[in-house]
Write an enzyme that holds these catalytic residues in place. Structure first.
Site, PDB file in Angstrom:
ATOM      1  N   TYR A  70      19.730   4.672  20.302  1.00  0.00           N
ATOM      2  CA  TYR A  70      21.102   4.782  20.799  1.00  0.00           C
ATOM      3  C   TYR A  70      21.244   5.915  21.814  1.00  0.00           C
ATOM      4  O   TYR A  70      20.726   7.024  21.609  1.00  0.00           O
ATOM      5  CB  TYR A  70      22.078   5.087  19.654  1.00  0.00           C
ATOM      6  CG  TYR A  70      22.133   4.053  18.567  1.00  0.00           C
ATOM      7  CD1 TYR A  70      22.977   2.939  18.667  1.00  0.00           C
ATOM      8  CD2 TYR A  70      21.362   4.185  17.416  1.00  0.00           C
ATOM      9  CE1 TYR A  70      23.035   1.995  17.657  1.00  0.00           C
ATOM     10  CE2 TYR A  70      21.416   3.251  16.396  1.00  0.00           C
ATOM     11  CZ  TYR A  70      22.253   2.153  16.523  1.00  0.00           C
ATOM     12  OH  TYR A  70      22.313   1.226  15.513  1.00  0.00           O
ATOM     13  N   ASP A  71      21.995   5.639  22.845  1.00  0.00           N
ATOM     14  CA  ASP A  71      22.519   6.687  23.709  1.00  0.00           C
ATOM     15  C   ASP A  71      23.617   7.403  22.915  1.00  0.00           C
ATOM     16  O   ASP A  71      24.086   6.902  21.889  1.00  0.00           O
ATOM     17  CB  ASP A  71      23.085   6.047  24.978  1.00  0.00           C
ATOM     18  CG  ASP A  71      23.732   7.048  25.904  1.00  0.00           C
ATOM     19  OD1 ASP A  71      23.121   8.099  26.165  1.00  0.00           O
ATOM     20  OD2 ASP A  71      24.859   6.784  26.350  1.00  0.00           O
TER      21      ASP A  71
END
Length: 219
Positions: free
Chosen positions: A7-8
């Site tokens: 995930y960003d």
């Protein structure tokens, strides 16, 4: 079937607009530089700061370094918590962990700042690794992804099992450079219209529920 989910942070797991914009305004004021319109400041959400200062403000490398130091001067104690969890995302990460998915953060933000943010907004228990840039110099997204893959111990022949989740083209392009898929999320509208599709996202979703359905149906 995906097994590993990366995930960003900004614009994906959290809505960081308030903190980032406040810290940018602080930096411009301290440097006695004119403050860009908010429409320009929003473009800073996602890419490495030095790139944004250069592209959107015409800063020299030295000015960009000064801008980053001033930004972090406010961000470290205050700005990182002027933030909120993206709707439904902490709960989604918890459910995916229960189902056996291996999850990690892969952010260009300094790792020392990512850790308390993930703790505050309830992501840490769901993540096997929290990976960010070193203290000096923001990494490009591909560098962060490679480090996340290394820490998770993902074999090179298992890259088809890895999915990056991010809200800007930098996430998509970084994933492609590492040989993995990326699904784009449009939770807060920080990407330009069509940006994620043009960069090559395998899909674009607009809520945590849509993201969950996408991941679970990749059999």
């Amino acid at each position: 079937m995906y097994r590993y989910i990366l995930y960003d942070l900004d614009g994906t797991l959290t809505d960081s607009k308030e903190g980032i914009l406040n810290c940018l305004r602080y930096a411009f004021e301290k440097m006695d530089k004119p403050e860009p319109d908010e429409s320009v400041l929003i473009k800073f959400i996602g890419p490495p700061l030095q790139d944004s200062f250069a592209e959107f403000c015409g800063f020299t490398p030295e000015e960009a370094r000064q801008g980053i130091l001033l930004f972090r001067e406010r961000y470290a104690p205050i700005g990182k918590f002027e933030n909120a969890a993206a709707p439904g995302m902490p709960e989604l990460c918890a459910r995916l962990k229960e189902q056996g998915y291996i999850q990690a953060l892969a952010s260009s933000k300094p790792e020392e700042m990512c850790i308390p943010i993930c703790e505050k907004f309830g992501y840490t228990p769901s993540l096997h690794a929290i990976v960010g840039s070193p203290p000096v110099g923001d990494w490009e997204k591909k560098d962060v992804i490679r480090e996340a893959l290394r820490r998770l111990g993902v074999p090179g022949n298992n890259l088809s099992q890895v999915l990056m989740v991010g809200d800007r083209k930098f996430d998509v392009l970084g994933a492609k450079a590492c040989g993995i898929d990326c699904v784009g999320v449009e939770l807060f509208g920080y990407a330009a219209p069509g940006e994620l599709e043009a960069a090559g996202a395998v899909a674009v979703v607009r809520s945590a529920d849509e993201l969950e359905q996408f991941i679970l149906h990749q059999k």
